[in-house]
Design a protein around this motif. Structure first.
Motif, mmCIF file in Angstrom:
data_model
loop_
_atom_site.group_PDB
_atom_site.id
_atom_site.type_symbol
_atom_site.label_atom_id
_atom_site.label_comp_id
_atom_site.label_asym_id
_atom_site.label_seq_id
_atom_site.Cartn_x
_atom_site.Cartn_y
_atom_site.Cartn_z
ATOM 1 N N ALA A 186 0.824 -1.212 0.000
ATOM 2 C CA ALA A 186 0.000 0.000 0.000
ATOM 3 C C ALA A 186 0.856 1.260 0.000
ATOM 4 C CB ALA A 186 -0.934 -0.003 1.203
ATOM 5 N N TRP A 187 1.995 1.236 0.696
ATOM 6 C CA TRP A 187 2.821 2.449 0.756
ATOM 7 C C TRP A 187 3.333 2.840 -0.623
ATOM 8 C CZ3 TRP A 187 7.794 2.773 -0.907
ATOM 9 C CH2 TRP A 187 8.521 1.582 -1.036
ATOM 10 N N MET A 188 3.537 1.850 -1.502
ATOM 11 C CA MET A 188 3.987 2.150 -2.865
ATOM 12 C C MET A 188 2.911 2.955 -3.608
ATOM 13 S SD MET A 188 5.600 -1.475 -4.009
ATOM 14 C CE MET A 188 7.374 -1.593 -4.141
ATOM 15 N N LEU A 189 1.681 2.515 -3.471
ATOM 16 C CA LEU A 189 0.582 3.221 -4.123
ATOM 17 C C LEU A 189 0.423 4.625 -3.534
ATOM 18 C CD1 LEU A 189 -1.724 3.301 -6.140
ATOM 19 C CD2 LEU A 189 -3.183 2.222 -4.414
ATOM 20 N N ILE A 190 0.622 4.771 -2.247
ATOM 21 C CA ILE A 190 0.524 6.090 -1.619
ATOM 22 C C ILE A 190 1.582 7.036 -2.188
ATOM 23 C CG2 ILE A 190 0.812 7.347 0.563
ATOM 24 C CD1 ILE A 190 -0.516 4.817 1.892
ATOM 25 N N ILE A 211 2.981 6.828 -5.146
ATOM 26 C CA ILE A 211 2.596 7.094 -6.533
ATOM 27 C C ILE A 211 1.472 8.130 -6.587
ATOM 28 C CG2 ILE A 211 1.486 6.050 -8.554
ATOM 29 C CD1 ILE A 211 3.122 3.456 -7.809
ATOM 30 N N LEU A 212 0.457 7.955 -5.768
ATOM 31 C CA LEU A 212 -0.670 8.896 -5.770
ATOM 32 C C LEU A 212 -0.265 10.267 -5.229
ATOM 33 C CD1 LEU A 212 -3.588 6.552 -4.650
ATOM 34 C CD2 LEU A 212 -3.078 7.384 -6.964
ATOM 35 N N ALA A 213 0.608 10.289 -4.233
ATOM 36 C CA ALA A 213 1.079 11.575 -3.696
ATOM 37 C C ALA A 213 1.779 12.366 -4.793
ATOM 38 C CB ALA A 213 2.010 11.348 -2.507
ATOM 39 N N ARG A 214 2.588 11.703 -5.591
ATOM 40 C CA ARG A 214 3.266 12.374 -6.708
ATOM 41 C C ARG A 214 2.245 12.942 -7.677
ATOM 42 N NH1 ARG A 214 3.381 12.281 -12.359
ATOM 43 N NH2 ARG A 214 5.460 12.580 -13.189
ATOM 44 N N GLU A 215 1.217 12.156 -8.004
ATOM 45 C CA GLU A 215 0.197 12.620 -8.956
ATOM 46 C C GLU A 215 -0.555 13.836 -8.425
ATOM 47 O OE1 GLU A 215 0.119 11.706 -12.011
ATOM 48 O OE2 GLU A 215 1.565 10.102 -11.642
ATOM 49 N N PHE A 216 -0.911 13.801 -7.148
ATOM 50 C CA PHE A 216 -1.620 14.946 -6.563
ATOM 51 C C PHE A 216 -0.725 16.180 -6.515
ATOM 52 C CE2 PHE A 216 -4.350 11.637 -4.336
ATOM 53 C CZ PHE A 216 -5.436 11.830 -5.182
ATOM 54 N N ALA A 217 0.542 15.983 -6.201
ATOM 55 C CA ALA A 217 1.479 17.114 -6.148
ATOM 56 C C ALA A 217 1.634 17.738 -7.533
ATOM 57 C CB ALA A 217 2.833 16.662 -5.607
ATOM 58 N N ILE A 218 1.800 16.918 -8.539
ATOM 59 C CA ILE A 218 1.960 17.426 -9.911
ATOM 60 C C ILE A 218 0.681 18.109 -10.374
ATOM 61 C CG2 ILE A 218 2.414 16.799 -12.327
ATOM 62 C CD1 ILE A 218 4.805 16.598 -10.200
ATOM 63 N N ALA A 219 -0.455 17.523 -10.055
ATOM 64 C CA ALA A 219 -1.732 18.147 -10.431
ATOM 65 C C ALA A 219 -1.863 19.519 -9.775
ATOM 66 C CB ALA A 219 -2.903 17.250 -10.033
ATOM 67 N N GLY A 220 -1.433 19.610 -8.522
ATOM 68 C CA GLY A 220 -1.480 20.904 -7.826
ATOM 69 C C GLY A 220 -0.580 21.930 -8.471
ATOM 70 N N VAL A 221 0.644 21.534 -8.786
ATOM 71 C CA VAL A 221 1.597 22.449 -9.444
ATOM 72 C C VAL A 221 1.038 22.900 -10.787
ATOM 73 C CG1 VAL A 221 3.890 22.603 -10.508
ATOM 74 C CG2 VAL A 221 3.640 21.553 -8.255
#
Length: 186
Positions: free
Chosen positions: A85-89, A91-101
């Motif tokens: 699960a931590w791997m998916l977290i 991956i998703l954290a990166r996606e949310f960060a990039i979407a925010g930027v």
């Protein structure tokens, strides 16, 4: 709607069928659906660029369709302990960060194009998922001694690509933030 956009839409439509197959442990059927959907990703981009059919719909939906396909697979793999699960977290954290930027940059009239590291990350993910699907399919079947060696080798490759994609996830996320640090300064 042009052909590249139809291919993108087909990729989105394939996701529930992929999910159904995975949940029913029809791993080979899921593998075929995933590979076919992944192929549409390569095809739609080539057609759109070659015939100048790039649209705003495609610019938005193509990367979204990729993420829905790959991250659906990752969610299912967390569910059956194929993936942590931590791997998916991460991956998703990166996606949310990039979407925010990208959102903040867009509000300032800037467009942040996809970097090569992000494309490499996506390719590695789209290789890892089918390998993991094949690993699950073979693991679920009855294996004899020599087949177990093949399964072990496949497992090393599958998890190697998963780890490589995770590393590229962190690298590409860091690259996006560092290259666009000015977005945070406004």
């Amino acid at each position: 709607m042009n052909l590249p956009n139809k291919l993108t839409l087909a990729r989105v439509i394939a996701v529930p069928f992929f999910i159904f197959c995975y949940m029913k442990e029809f791993f080979i059927a899921g593998l075929i659906i995933f590979i076919a959907a992944s192929f549409t990703d390569m095809l739609d981009g080539k057609i759109a660029r070659k015939y100048n059919l790039v649209t705003n719909f495609g610019k938005i939906m193509d990367p979204l369709a990729d993420k829905v396909l790959v991250y659906s697979a990752f969610c299912l793999m967390v569910g059956d302990n194929t993936m942590s699960a931590w791997m998916l977290i991460v991956i998703l954290a990166r996606e949310f960060a990039i979407a925010g930027v990208r959102t903040v940059a867009a509000s300032e009239g800037k467009v942040i194009a996809a970097a090569m590291s992000g494309k490499i990350k996506t390719v590695l993910q789209m290789i890892a998922v089918p390998l993991l699907l094949l690993f699950n399919a073979l693991n679920a079947s009855s294996m004899n001694g020599s087949s177990m060696t093949l399964l072990m080798v496949l497992g090393y490759f599958a998890y190697g690509f998963l780890w490589a994609s995770l590393i590229m996830t962190v690298v590409s996320g860091t690259e996006y933030i560092v290259k666009n640090i000015d977005v945070f300064r406004s």
